[in-house]
Design an enzyme around this catalytic site. Sequence first.
Site, PDB file in Angstrom:
ATOM      1  CB  THR A   1      -1.112  -0.252   1.387  1.00  0.00           C
ATOM      2  OG1 THR A   1      -2.164   0.576   0.863  1.00  0.00           O
ATOM      3  CG2 THR A   1      -0.261  -0.039   2.843  1.00  0.00           C
ATOM      4  CG  ASN A   2      -0.410   4.478  -1.300  1.00  0.00           C
ATOM      5  OD1 ASN A   2      -0.997   5.361  -0.813  1.00  0.00           O
ATOM      6  ND2 ASN A   2      -1.428   3.658  -2.514  1.00  0.00           N
ATOM      7  CG  HIS A   3       3.309   6.948   3.740  1.00  0.00           C
ATOM      8  ND1 HIS A   3       3.069   5.747   5.042  1.00  0.00           N
ATOM      9  CD2 HIS A   3       4.829   6.675   2.969  1.00  0.00           C
ATOM     10  CE1 HIS A   3       4.717   5.625   4.628  1.00  0.00           C
ATOM     11  NE2 HIS A   3       5.137   6.307   3.979  1.00  0.00           N
ATOM     12  CB  SER A   4      -3.278   8.172   0.673  1.00  0.00           C
ATOM     13  OG  SER A   4      -4.037   8.432   0.248  1.00  0.00           O
TER      14      SER A   4
END
Length: 401
Positions: free
Chosen positions: A210-213
């Site tokens: 996933t990512n930091h959003s």
Amino acid sequence: MSILSGKHILLGVTGSIAGYKAADLASKLAQAGAQVDVILTGAGQKFITPLTLQSVTGRRAYTDDDLWGNEAHVLHVSFGKTADLLVIAPCTANTIAKLAHGIADNLLTVTALAATCPILIAPAMDGGMFDHPATQENLSTLLSRGVLVAGPASGHLASGLSGKGRMVEPAEIFGHIRLALGKNGKLAGKKVVVTAGGTQEAIDPVRVITNHSSGKQGYALAQAALDSGADVCLITAPTALTPPVGARVVNVSSVQQMLEAVLAESADALIMAAAAADFRPAQIAKDKLKKRDGIPQVQLKAAPDILKTVAGSGADAKRFKVVVGFAAESQSLLENAAEKLKSKKLDFIVANDISADDAGFAVETNRATLLFADGLREAMPLMTKTEVAEKIIEHISKLLE
Ligand code: CTP
């Protein structure tokens, strides 16, 4: 500017144990810039004092004593005419019955009968009273007259029983108030789809890429669109946030699910604020990868580009009249954003420099530049994500005019 700013809200408080929550609601409204005038019924005063409410609104709280005072005529007639909204929270079965039958025997019900502004009630009572055919019929009558009803919720009741009758929380009532105030805004009658959050791409049943959003910018956009009266569909990857009241929420996890959810919609505008994955595991292991089998080599493959799919020339191209994208960049911000604006055939793109401490993922602020298809650019100063959202919605409504 907050949708509550400068608005005149009348808050009626009737006799329920949920009365103590009215102080929180009044405080939230006052902090958001509204002028809040509270009217307590006699029974309401048994649960919370005018002083408590006065202390949070900074304005006088009214009781039945005022009904017979010098200002009486001015009060009940003018209140209901000058207010933007009459909110009764908590609203008991007794007050619901009075409203349904036009009974006006205290300052609050007199005001409600004289009111020309919209009315929102948040019922609060024991489960049996809520389920009673009399209450249900009274509520149907009020609904048919256009009275807005928030809740009640199910759960623990003051009687010790569990059931439907709890007043919904002040934050949720606040959301209903925003919805009522925004109803005839610039985007009334328009539909807006917003995507938010970082997608999760499964490696195995336990692990994801996933990512930091955080989803904050997307949720702020959904709220700003609701504040402008739009019908909002929020397609969201998992986040820790509570969706705004009034949005139709579609929960997704992977970029493929997000793509399918977007393609199931058509709307006046699509705002792709989500950080959708560009790459995803080529294979999703059916079982959990075990340590004893050694370090796995995760092979990645390209994920579908949602914006390119809807911006293409195929059947999906005409689903959205206005399409807005985001560019999260750590270098060559404007060049990269301009390239994405063109390749994804967007109406405009919001370029964010994620290398700055005060902009991008997880923080409350953004420093964005808007790049439009016609070549125009608008560099915005450091703003909260709410302010950025309001600007974006303003531009979308201009494009839809
Ligand atoms: N986007 C999309 N589908 C994807 C990835 C991104 O629709 N699979 C959208 C994002 O929601 C955003 C815009 O494309 O509105 C730009 O996303 P960004 O990650 O900045 O750019 P990419 O096109 O993914 O390119 P790169 O990662 O190489 O910068």
